[in-house]
Write a protein that holds these residues in place. Structure first.
Motif, PDB file in Angstrom:
ATOM      1  N   ASN A 147      66.725  40.739  18.121  1.00 50.27           N
ATOM      2  CA  ASN A 147      65.374  41.139  19.105  1.00 50.27           C
ATOM      3  C   ASN A 147      65.304  40.461  20.708  1.00 50.27           C
ATOM      4  OD1 ASN A 147      65.463  43.054  17.580  1.00 50.27           O
ATOM      5  ND2 ASN A 147      64.133  43.514  16.492  1.00 50.27           N
ATOM      6  N   LEU A 148      66.034  40.567  21.287  1.00 48.53           N
ATOM      7  CA  LEU A 148      65.588  39.533  22.609  1.00 48.53           C
ATOM      8  C   LEU A 148      63.989  39.963  23.309  1.00 48.53           C
ATOM      9  CD1 LEU A 148      68.464  38.283  23.020  1.00 48.53           C
ATOM     10  CD2 LEU A 148      66.995  37.087  23.580  1.00 48.53           C
ATOM     11  N   ALA A 149      63.346  40.164  23.953  1.00 47.99           N
ATOM     12  CA  ALA A 149      62.297  40.596  24.908  1.00 47.99           C
ATOM     13  C   ALA A 149      62.318  40.451  26.185  1.00 47.99           C
ATOM     14  CB  ALA A 149      60.892  39.755  24.448  1.00 47.99           C
ATOM     15  N   VAL A 150      63.254  41.054  26.772  1.00 55.40           N
ATOM     16  CA  VAL A 150      63.298  40.414  28.293  1.00 55.40           C
ATOM     17  C   VAL A 150      63.064  41.221  28.712  1.00 55.40           C
ATOM     18  CG1 VAL A 150      65.823  39.913  27.321  1.00 55.40           C
ATOM     19  CG2 VAL A 150      65.576  42.271  27.320  1.00 55.40           C
ATOM     20  N   ALA A 151      62.374  42.364  29.294  1.00 50.87           N
ATOM     21  CA  ALA A 151      61.088  42.888  30.275  1.00 50.87           C
ATOM     22  C   ALA A 151      60.649  42.778  31.616  1.00 50.87           C
ATOM     23  CB  ALA A 151      59.254  42.572  29.837  1.00 50.87           C
ATOM     24  N   GLY A 152      61.756  43.334  32.363  1.00 55.79           N
ATOM     25  CA  GLY A 152      61.750  43.239  33.653  1.00 55.79           C
ATOM     26  C   GLY A 152      63.399  43.333  33.696  1.00 55.79           C
TER      27      GLY A 152
ATOM     28  N   LEU B  76      50.614  39.137  43.342  1.00 52.77           N
ATOM     29  CA  LEU B  76      49.251  38.768  43.822  1.00 52.77           C
ATOM     30  C   LEU B  76      48.902  38.202  42.724  1.00 52.77           C
ATOM     31  CD1 LEU B  76      47.212  41.836  44.519  1.00 52.77           C
ATOM     32  CD2 LEU B  76      48.307  40.325  46.515  1.00 52.77           C
ATOM     33  N   TYR B  77      49.980  38.334  41.883  1.00 50.75           N
ATOM     34  CA  TYR B  77      49.605  38.467  40.233  1.00 50.75           C
ATOM     35  C   TYR B  77      51.172  38.816  39.967  1.00 50.75           C
ATOM     36  CZ  TYR B  77      49.612  36.787  35.381  1.00 50.75           C
ATOM     37  OH  TYR B  77      49.237  36.199  34.021  1.00 50.75           O
ATOM     38  N   GLN B  78      52.146  37.141  39.346  1.00 47.88           N
ATOM     39  CA  GLN B  78      52.857  37.910  38.580  1.00 47.88           C
ATOM     40  C   GLN B  78      53.219  36.904  37.007  1.00 47.88           C
ATOM     41  OE1 GLN B  78      56.726  36.357  39.965  1.00 47.88           O
ATOM     42  NE2 GLN B  78      58.214  37.705  38.709  1.00 47.88           N
ATOM     43  N   GLY B  79      52.874  37.899  36.093  1.00 49.31           N
ATOM     44  CA  GLY B  79      52.546  37.793  34.929  1.00 49.31           C
ATOM     45  C   GLY B  79      53.655  38.142  34.117  1.00 49.31           C
ATOM     46  N   ILE B  80      55.065  38.898  34.553  1.00 48.96           N
ATOM     47  CA  ILE B  80      56.804  39.182  33.822  1.00 48.96           C
ATOM     48  C   ILE B  80      57.316  38.513  34.641  1.00 48.96           C
ATOM     49  CG2 ILE B  80      57.997  40.743  32.928  1.00 48.96           C
ATOM     50  CD1 ILE B  80      55.680  43.417  33.756  1.00 48.96           C
ATOM     51  N   SER B  81      58.006  37.243  33.462  1.00 49.21           N
ATOM     52  CA  SER B  81      58.890  36.223  34.155  1.00 49.21           C
ATOM     53  C   SER B  81      60.154  36.999  34.479  1.00 49.21           C
ATOM     54  CB  SER B  81      59.531  35.367  33.418  1.00 49.21           C
ATOM     55  OG  SER B  81      60.029  34.733  33.627  1.00 49.21           O
ATOM     56  N   ALA B  82      61.330  36.651  35.455  1.00 50.18           N
ATOM     57  CA  ALA B  82      62.209  37.572  36.182  1.00 50.18           C
ATOM     58  C   ALA B  82      62.759  36.253  36.123  1.00 50.18           C
ATOM     59  CB  ALA B  82      61.929  38.146  36.900  1.00 50.18           C
ATOM     60  N   ARG B  83      63.000  35.261  35.657  1.00 49.43           N
ATOM     61  CA  ARG B  83      63.951  33.860  35.794  1.00 49.43           C
ATOM     62  C   ARG B  83      64.970  34.243  35.110  1.00 49.43           C
ATOM     63  NH1 ARG B  83      59.430  31.077  32.277  1.00 49.43           N
ATOM     64  NH2 ARG B  83      60.300  29.994  30.730  1.00 49.43           N
TER      65      ARG B  83
END
Length: 152
Positions: free
Chosen positions: A50-55, A85-92
């Motif tokens: 299971n990989l957490a790939v939110a976003g 304003l704040y980016q907490g979900i990484s999209a790298r």
């Protein structure tokens, strides 16, 4: 990074070069921990990653299965510039490599609620599985020798 010297083991372990290289490469890999993942045993010969790939969307993720290697990579498609304003979900972009044992295959992949689920199974060919050899009743060894002596 420091590696371990497996020379004493390689003297008597023929054909295990790949294993020793694998152990050394694992020790020297970076401590990259994105995206987070779980590996779950779901049966005697089945597993789930299971990989957490939110976003990420399913179209942003590439899964490549090779012999003894599974590579999961993700790259977001270019979208219009958004002012966060704040980016907490990484999209790298990411690339995760999983070394697989012999005969472990990816059965399927699913994407649900920001989790990429990869189901794997070990499918050992029948020819490679251990098999019981039956012992047939035969002429006792002494009678066999006597028979060959009488024939001569």
């Amino acid at each position: 990074m420091r590696t371990f010297d497996f020379t004493p083991f390689t003297r008597s372990a023929i054909g295990f070069d790949h294993l020793f290289e694998l152990l050394n490469s694992q020790a020297s890999e970076s401590t990259e921990n994105y995206p987070p993942y779980d590996i779950v045993r779901t049966g005697e010969d089945t597993f789930r990653i299971n990989l957490a790939v939110a976003g990420f969307a399913p179209s942003d993720i590439n899964i490549m299965a090779q012999q003894n290697l599974l590579v999961v990579s993700g790259r977001k498609t270019e979208q219009e510039k958004t002012e966060y304003l704040y980016q907490g979900i990484s999209a790298r972009a990411f690339e995760r490599r999983f070394n697989l044992a012999d005969y472990v295959e990816v059965e399927n992949a699913a994407f649900e609620n920001g989790l990429l689920q990869l189901n794997l199974a070990r499918k050992v060919p029948e020819a490679m599985k251990p098999r019981r050899i039956e012992i047939n009743a035969a002429i006792p060894l002494n009678e066999k020798r006597l028979g060959s002596i009488k024939a001569a």
